[in-house]
Design a protein around this motif. Structure first.
Motif, PDB file in Angstrom:
ATOM      1  N   HIS A 123       1.991   2.302 -31.546  1.00 53.50           N
ATOM      2  CA  HIS A 123       2.003   0.766 -31.335  1.00 53.50           C
ATOM      3  C   HIS A 123       1.396   0.608 -29.896  1.00 53.50           C
ATOM      4  O   HIS A 123       0.641  -0.141 -29.690  1.00 53.50           O
ATOM      5  CB  HIS A 123       2.948   0.252 -31.906  1.00 53.50           C
ATOM      6  N   GLN A 124       2.306   0.899 -28.961  1.00 51.46           N
ATOM      7  CA  GLN A 124       2.132   0.608 -27.607  1.00 51.46           C
ATOM      8  C   GLN A 124       0.827   1.237 -27.180  1.00 51.46           C
ATOM      9  O   GLN A 124      -0.006   0.783 -26.368  1.00 51.46           O
ATOM     10  CB  GLN A 124       3.353   0.993 -26.721  1.00 51.46           C
ATOM     11  N   ARG A 125       0.578   2.481 -27.447  1.00 50.03           N
ATOM     12  CA  ARG A 125      -0.684   3.008 -27.178  1.00 50.03           C
ATOM     13  C   ARG A 125      -1.962   2.406 -27.552  1.00 50.03           C
ATOM     14  O   ARG A 125      -3.022   2.327 -27.099  1.00 50.03           O
ATOM     15  CB  ARG A 125      -0.592   4.631 -27.658  1.00 50.03           C
TER      16      ARG A 125
ATOM     17  N   PRO B 200      -4.098  -2.425 -27.491  1.00 51.77           N
ATOM     18  CA  PRO B 200      -5.098  -2.947 -26.848  1.00 51.77           C
ATOM     19  C   PRO B 200      -6.443  -3.089 -27.759  1.00 51.77           C
ATOM     20  O   PRO B 200      -7.130  -4.276 -27.790  1.00 51.77           O
ATOM     21  CB  PRO B 200      -5.572  -2.411 -25.570  1.00 51.77           C
ATOM     22  N   GLN B 201      -6.295  -2.282 -28.727  1.00 49.79           N
ATOM     23  CA  GLN B 201      -7.558  -2.230 -29.562  1.00 49.79           C
ATOM     24  C   GLN B 201      -7.206  -2.592 -31.064  1.00 49.79           C
ATOM     25  O   GLN B 201      -8.001  -2.607 -31.782  1.00 49.79           O
ATOM     26  CB  GLN B 201      -7.750  -0.653 -29.698  1.00 49.79           C
ATOM     27  N   LEU B 202      -5.743  -2.976 -31.142  1.00 47.99           N
ATOM     28  CA  LEU B 202      -5.583  -3.279 -32.644  1.00 47.99           C
ATOM     29  C   LEU B 202      -5.872  -4.626 -33.009  1.00 47.99           C
ATOM     30  O   LEU B 202      -5.790  -5.583 -32.482  1.00 47.99           O
ATOM     31  CB  LEU B 202      -3.790  -3.136 -32.746  1.00 47.99           C
ATOM     32  N   PRO B 203      -6.302  -4.904 -34.479  1.00 50.07           N
ATOM     33  CA  PRO B 203      -6.498  -6.246 -34.879  1.00 50.07           C
ATOM     34  C   PRO B 203      -5.350  -7.040 -34.748  1.00 50.07           C
ATOM     35  O   PRO B 203      -4.087  -6.447 -34.844  1.00 50.07           O
ATOM     36  CB  PRO B 203      -6.990  -5.753 -36.254  1.00 50.07           C
ATOM     37  N   ALA B 204      -5.480  -8.354 -34.553  1.00 55.64           N
ATOM     38  CA  ALA B 204      -4.308  -9.133 -34.295  1.00 55.64           C
ATOM     39  C   ALA B 204      -2.994  -9.005 -35.407  1.00 55.64           C
ATOM     40  O   ALA B 204      -1.952  -8.779 -35.523  1.00 55.64           O
ATOM     41  CB  ALA B 204      -4.789 -10.556 -34.186  1.00 55.64           C
ATOM     42  N   ARG B 205      -3.688  -8.898 -36.691  1.00 59.62           N
ATOM     43  CA  ARG B 205      -2.798  -8.890 -37.861  1.00 59.62           C
ATOM     44  C   ARG B 205      -2.056  -7.611 -38.156  1.00 59.62           C
ATOM     45  O   ARG B 205      -0.845  -7.628 -38.119  1.00 59.62           O
ATOM     46  CB  ARG B 205      -3.702  -9.030 -39.178  1.00 59.62           C
TER      47      ARG B 205
END
Length: 75
Positions: A43-45, A48-53
């Motif tokens: 998750h931490q890695r 920056p590129q994850l969708p907000a949801r």
């Protein structure tokens, strides 16, 4: 995000593995802790590129919802 999907599925499978839990509760708990730590690191890695949801689901430890989100996103 295949690795994240795999980790989330592994955690769900571990939770459902009652035979493992009944046979060796301590090892089962350690396995759950281990996969949860891997999910947190991934998750931490990816943050920056994850969708907000999806980020919200992972932040709130709603791992089943995160997996559902990933599975529905591949359509």
């Amino acid at each position: 995000m295949d690795h994240l999907r795999t980790l989330l599925q592994r955690r769900i499978d571990l939770i459902a593995d009652h035979a493992f839990r009944d046979r060796d509760p301590a090892a089962h708990l350690e396995a759950l802790k281990g996969v949860s730590e891997e999910i947190s690191a991934e998750h931490q890695r990816l943050k920056p590129q994850l969708p907000a949801r999806l980020n919200h689901f992972l932040t709130q430890a709603s791992f089943s919802k995160a997996l559902e989100y990933l599975d529905s996103s591949e359509d």
